[in-house]
Design a protein around this motif. Structure first.
Motif, PDB file in Angstrom:
ATOM      1  N   ILE A 238       5.053  13.434  -7.888  1.00  0.00           N
ATOM      2  CA  ILE A 238       5.891  12.686  -6.949  1.00  0.00           C
ATOM      3  C   ILE A 238       7.378  12.889  -7.207  1.00  0.00           C
ATOM      4  O   ILE A 238       8.204  12.383  -6.467  1.00  0.00           O
ATOM      5  N   GLY A 239       7.730  13.616  -8.259  1.00  0.00           N
ATOM      6  CA  GLY A 239       9.141  13.821  -8.557  1.00  0.00           C
ATOM      7  C   GLY A 239       9.337  14.755  -9.730  1.00  0.00           C
ATOM      8  O   GLY A 239       8.389  15.272 -10.313  1.00  0.00           O
TER       9      GLY A 239
ATOM     10  N   ASN B   3       6.415   8.288  -0.323  1.00  0.00           N
ATOM     11  CA  ASN B   3       5.548   9.055   0.574  1.00  0.00           C
ATOM     12  C   ASN B   3       6.112   9.204   1.986  1.00  0.00           C
ATOM     13  O   ASN B   3       6.025  10.268   2.581  1.00  0.00           O
ATOM     14  N   LYS B   4       6.676   8.139   2.534  1.00  0.00           N
ATOM     15  CA  LYS B   4       7.127   8.165   3.928  1.00  0.00           C
ATOM     16  C   LYS B   4       8.621   8.413   4.081  1.00  0.00           C
ATOM     17  O   LYS B   4       9.112   8.598   5.179  1.00  0.00           O
ATOM     18  N   ASN B   5       9.359   8.350   2.976  1.00  0.00           N
ATOM     19  CA  ASN B   5      10.815   8.566   2.973  1.00  0.00           C
ATOM     20  C   ASN B   5      11.557   7.562   3.864  1.00  0.00           C
ATOM     21  O   ASN B   5      12.533   7.898   4.525  1.00  0.00           O
ATOM     22  N   THR B   6      11.091   6.305   3.887  1.00  0.00           N
ATOM     23  CA  THR B   6      11.753   5.243   4.628  1.00  0.00           C
ATOM     24  C   THR B   6      12.331   4.247   3.633  1.00  0.00           C
ATOM     25  O   THR B   6      11.907   4.192   2.477  1.00  0.00           O
TER      26      THR B   6
ATOM     27  N   VAL C 297       4.566  22.078  -6.102  1.00  0.00           N
ATOM     28  CA  VAL C 297       5.161  20.837  -5.602  1.00  0.00           C
ATOM     29  C   VAL C 297       5.963  21.181  -4.359  1.00  0.00           C
ATOM     30  O   VAL C 297       6.754  22.126  -4.366  1.00  0.00           O
ATOM     31  N   LYS C 298       5.758  20.412  -3.298  1.00  0.00           N
ATOM     32  CA  LYS C 298       6.466  20.662  -2.041  1.00  0.00           C
ATOM     33  C   LYS C 298       7.969  20.492  -2.227  1.00  0.00           C
ATOM     34  O   LYS C 298       8.428  19.636  -2.964  1.00  0.00           O
TER      35      LYS C 298
ATOM     36  N   ASP D  34       0.808  -1.230   0.000  1.00  0.00           N
ATOM     37  CA  ASP D  34       0.000   0.000   0.000  1.00  0.00           C
ATOM     38  C   ASP D  34       0.837   1.274   0.000  1.00  0.00           C
ATOM     39  O   ASP D  34       0.475   2.267   0.629  1.00  0.00           O
ATOM     40  N   ASP D  35       1.969   1.264  -0.680  1.00  0.00           N
ATOM     41  CA  ASP D  35       2.822   2.445  -0.774  1.00  0.00           C
ATOM     42  C   ASP D  35       3.521   2.447  -2.131  1.00  0.00           C
ATOM     43  O   ASP D  35       3.516   1.444  -2.845  1.00  0.00           O
ATOM     44  N   LEU D  36       4.129   3.566  -2.458  1.00  0.00           N
ATOM     45  CA  LEU D  36       4.866   3.721  -3.707  1.00  0.00           C
ATOM     46  C   LEU D  36       6.354   3.693  -3.378  1.00  0.00           C
ATOM     47  O   LEU D  36       6.804   4.458  -2.519  1.00  0.00           O
ATOM     48  N   TRP D  37       7.119   2.840  -4.044  1.00  0.00           N
ATOM     49  CA  TRP D  37       8.533   2.639  -3.726  1.00  0.00           C
ATOM     50  C   TRP D  37       9.405   2.866  -4.950  1.00  0.00           C
ATOM     51  O   TRP D  37       9.067   2.427  -6.052  1.00  0.00           O
ATOM     52  N   GLU D  38      10.546   3.529  -4.745  1.00  0.00           N
ATOM     53  CA  GLU D  38      11.555   3.694  -5.796  1.00  0.00           C
ATOM     54  C   GLU D  38      12.662   2.680  -5.536  1.00  0.00           C
ATOM     55  O   GLU D  38      13.167   2.572  -4.423  1.00  0.00           O
ATOM     56  N   ILE D  39      13.059   1.948  -6.582  1.00  0.00           N
ATOM     57  CA  ILE D  39      14.097   0.924  -6.451  1.00  0.00           C
ATOM     58  C   ILE D  39      15.461   1.603  -6.432  1.00  0.00           C
ATOM     59  O   ILE D  39      15.813   2.333  -7.355  1.00  0.00           O
TER      60      ILE D  39
END
Length: 186
Positions: free
Chosen positions: A122-123, A46-49, A94-95, A18-23
Motif C-alpha cells: 500500500i506504500g 484505496n479510493k484516494n478520497t 506495485v502500481k 470498511d476502508d484504510l485511511w492515512e491520517i
C-alpha cells in the motif's frame, strides 16, 4: 488493534468505514461545554478520497496492522514498479499510482521499505538520503553573493532542484527524499 481517538497521530493508518485511511491532520479540541473531541482529516488509501471526521475522546478506532519489509528496486514500466526481496528473492510489482511522486526518486538497486497491509503493498518508505548525479545546471555568475544564492539544476531523473553555486554538471550530490532538497556534495 483498538486505540482511543485521542491517540491518533499524523501519518498513522486506521481502518474505518470498511476502508484504510492515512491520517493527514489532527486537532484535539476541548470546548468549554461538552466533551473533548478529535477533529481528523484523513485520506483513503484505496479510493484516494479525503474525509473530515470528528471522534469523541473515548471512541475506539481500529489501528491498521501494517508490516514494513525491505525490498530492492529493480525497474519500472508504464504501469508498475518492480521490487525484489533480497532474502527470499520474491519479486513484487506495485502500481505507479500507489507510489505516486516518490517514484521519481527511485534508482536501480535502491533499498526501500514496502508497506504491506494484509499481504497487499500500500506504500513505500524511501531512505532519507539518496545520491544523484547532476544532469545540467547553470554556470555560477562571478560576483554573485555566496550567502543563500542557489541556482536551478536538473538531476539525472529529471527532477528540478536548487543547488549552491559551486555545484556543476556531472557532480554527485545527496538529496533529502522527504523535502527533495540538496544536502551536500559527495
Amino acid at each position: 488493534m483498538k486505540i482511543n481517538a485521542n491517540e491518533i497521530k499524523v501519518g498513522m493508518l486506521i481502518e474505518y468505514k470498511d476502508d484504510l485511511w492515512e491520517i493527514l491532520k489532527t486537532q484535539h479540541v476541548k470546548p468549554g461545554k461538552g466533551g473533548a473531541f478529535c477533529q481528523v482529516e484523513m485520506k483513503s488509501i484505496n479510493k484516494n478520497t479525503k474525509l473530515n471526521e470528528r471522534f469523541r475522546s473515548n471512541d475506539s478506532i481500529e489501528k491498521a496492522s501494517i508490516e514494513n519489509i525491505e525490498f530492492n528496486y529493480l525497474y519500472d514500466d508504464e504501469i508498475n514498479y518492480y521490487f525484489i526481496n533480497q532474502k527470499n528473492f520474491e519479486q513484487v510489482e506495485v502500481k505507479k499510482d500507489i507510489i505516486g511522486e516518490k517514484g521519481k526518486l527511485l534508482k536501480e538497486n535502491l533499498n526501500v521499505d514496502l508497506i504491506f497491509h494484509e499481504d497487499k503493498a500500500i506504500g513505500i518508505e524511501l531512505p532519507n538520503q539518496v545520491q544523484f548525479k547532476i544532469k545540467s545546471t547553470d554556470v555560477a555568475l562571478k560576483g554573485q553573493t555566496v550567502s543563500s544564492s542557489y541556482k536551478p539544476a536538473i538531476l539525472e531523473n529529471d527532477i528540478k532542484i536548487q543547488v549552491p553555486p559551486f555545484i556543476e554538471s556531472g557532480d554527485e550530490i545527496l538529496v533529502d527524499t522527504r523535502t527533495i532538497e540538496y544536502i551536500k556534495k559527495v
